[in-house]
Design an enzyme around this catalytic site. Structure first.
Site, PDB file in Angstrom:
ATOM      1  N   TYR A 112      -2.902  10.873   0.641  1.00  0.00           N
ATOM      2  CA  TYR A 112      -3.493  10.924  -0.890  1.00  0.00           C
ATOM      3  C   TYR A 112      -3.421  12.156  -1.716  1.00  0.00           C
ATOM      4  CZ  TYR A 112      -5.331   6.293   0.479  1.00  0.00           C
ATOM      5  OH  TYR A 112      -5.284   4.984   0.717  1.00  0.00           O
ATOM      6  N   ASP A 127       0.824  -1.198   0.201  1.00  0.00           N
ATOM      7  CA  ASP A 127      -0.223  -0.013  -0.003  1.00  0.00           C
ATOM      8  C   ASP A 127       0.752   1.112  -0.078  1.00  0.00           C
ATOM      9  OD1 ASP A 127      -3.105   0.473   0.377  1.00  0.00           O
ATOM     10  OD2 ASP A 127      -2.088   2.117   1.623  1.00  0.00           O
ATOM     11  N   HIS A 155      -4.732  -7.577   0.246  1.00  0.00           N
ATOM     12  CA  HIS A 155      -3.943  -6.456   0.571  1.00  0.00           C
ATOM     13  C   HIS A 155      -2.860  -6.417   1.754  1.00  0.00           C
ATOM     14  CE1 HIS A 155      -3.280  -2.266  -0.695  1.00  0.00           C
ATOM     15  NE2 HIS A 155      -3.699  -1.868   0.457  1.00  0.00           N
TER      16      HIS A 155
END
Length: 406
Positions: free
Chosen positions: A315, A182, A371
């Protein structure tokens, strides 16, 4: 970089007033309605949230979870960040009894946290003549967990890489290896870009977010990529494209208007629970999450030092409000890289693309896992690390004088 004297042991101790406030917020929550038979089609099911809420309010024992977390060797340290002042950074640091253990930096992502290292920690630090052992550092990224958050805009790829590298240098690890998925993968790409060879000697990723080979940068890979994909590759790309089409709404919001979303995450336990629980379930590979595992995970965000809104700004900052792609400043080099593929991971790119990350010296494909590899499949991930850095592995002996064997 601040001196080693700034290191302090860290003990998690959430004030009782904060626990009472959370309980009050849960009691006052107004949950939404739900369409008949909606299941997961519209997001986290109402029945799941009601069950988790009831457990969070009356059954989940935070103090027991807190005591277990405090069994980890946790510390904080001041790190000077060029142009951004000093940030107090939280991390786990577990040393192996093997003196020549390999220093390894583990970096989480979103919606992860430092607890992702917990299951692999005893495996990685175990001493054996059969496999290498590691000194493990698991940092909480700035704005996550119990690390201080940046206080001004523009804290991007260079700064995240600077922080994690300086943590390792401050601990005396001038040369080390790296593992992440990630944002841990993306921060890893930049840490290798800025500090590869000199400090980062090799790294292993479990999330294959990378660039498609171009003729100008990787002519041979570009030509390889023109060949027809086999069925497995086509299925993997279909899985990835489906995620990019229907699973990335969160990404657009967090990369463009994180402050707006932050009001819900910071003020509403239901908003925070629903937002993260959805990802824990949908991004894992049928992992059997217990309610207490979910609630511990969510509670780390709720009780985090800067509050849960701070974590989503990564982000925005790493993409400059989604005007640039995530690896836009990366200068990928010849630092050895390993690839661990898990079928539930949403980024499933062709094998040719792997080589744009660096000099691939190890790869493994697993039948199960998603994930959150370190949490879902800890033994498999650790075995990959051991094989890559062990005798006969592609990155054996990359840290001079530290091969990890007892």
């Amino acid at each position: 970089m601040s001196s080693s004297s700034s290191e302090r042991p860290f003990t998690l101790a959430v004030p009782q007033a904060d626990l009472d406030f959370l309980r009050q917020k849960i009691e006052l929550t107004r949950l939404p309605d739900e369409l008949d038979g909606a299941g997961w089609a519209y997001g986290a099911p109402l029945a799941d949230i009601k069950r988790l809420f009831a457990r969070w309010k009356d059954g989940f024992d935070w103090r027991a979870a807190e005591a277990a977390i405090n069994m980890l060797p946790m510390f904080t340290r001041d790190i000077d960040v060029d142009g951004f002042g000093t940030l107090n950074i939280h991390y786990v640091h577990q040393k192996s009894e093997v003196k020549n253990a390999v220093p390894l930096l583990f970096v989480h992502g979103w919606p992860g946290n430092f607890l992702e290292v917990r299951k692999i920690l005893p495996l990685l630090t175990a001493a054996s003549p059969e496999h290498p052992s590691f000194h493990v550092v698991a940092v909480s990224l700035p704005g996550f967990g119990f690390s201080e958050a940046p206080r001004q805009p523009g804290f991007g790829s260079k700064q995240y890489a600077e922080v994690v590298n300086k943590v390792m240098l401050s601990l005396g690890y001038e040369e080390y290896v790296y593992q992440g998925g990630d944002w841990g993968h993306i921060v890893g790409v930049y840490t290798v870009s800025y500090y590869g060879h000199k400090h980062v000697k090799a790294w292993l990723t479990n999330m294959l977010l990378t660039r498609r080979p171009s003729f100008s940068t990787h002519p041979l890979l570009y030509l390889w990529d023109l060949l027809p994909y086999d069925q497995k590759t086509r299925e993997g790309m279909e899985h990835m494209n489906q995620f990019l089409k229907q699973g990335c709404g969160y990404w657009h919001e967090q990369a463009t208007n994180p402050q707006t979303l932050g009001y819900s995450l910071a003020d509403s336990p239901a908003g925070l629970l629903g937002w993260i629980y959805e990802k824990l379930v949908q991004w894992s590979d049928d992992y059997p999450w217990t309610d207490d595992e979910v609630l511990e995970w969510i509670s780390i965000y709720w009780f985090s030092r800067a509050g849960p809104a701070a974590s989503v700004r990564i982000y925005y900052e790493m993409t400059e409000r989604y005007t640039k792609e995530r690896l836009h400043d990366a200068k990928l080099d010849t630092v050895p890289v390993g690839v661990s593929r898990f079928p539930g991971e949403h980024y499933q790119v062709p094998k040719s693309w792997e080589h744009t990350l660096g000099r691939v010296v190890f790869r493994a494909e697993h039948p199960k896992g998603g994930h959150f590899a370190a949490f879902e499949q800890p033994e498999a991930l650790v075995e990959d690390i051991r094989q890559m850095f062990g005798r006969g592995g592609g990155a054996y002996g990359v840290v001079p004088g530290k091969d990890g064997y007892a």
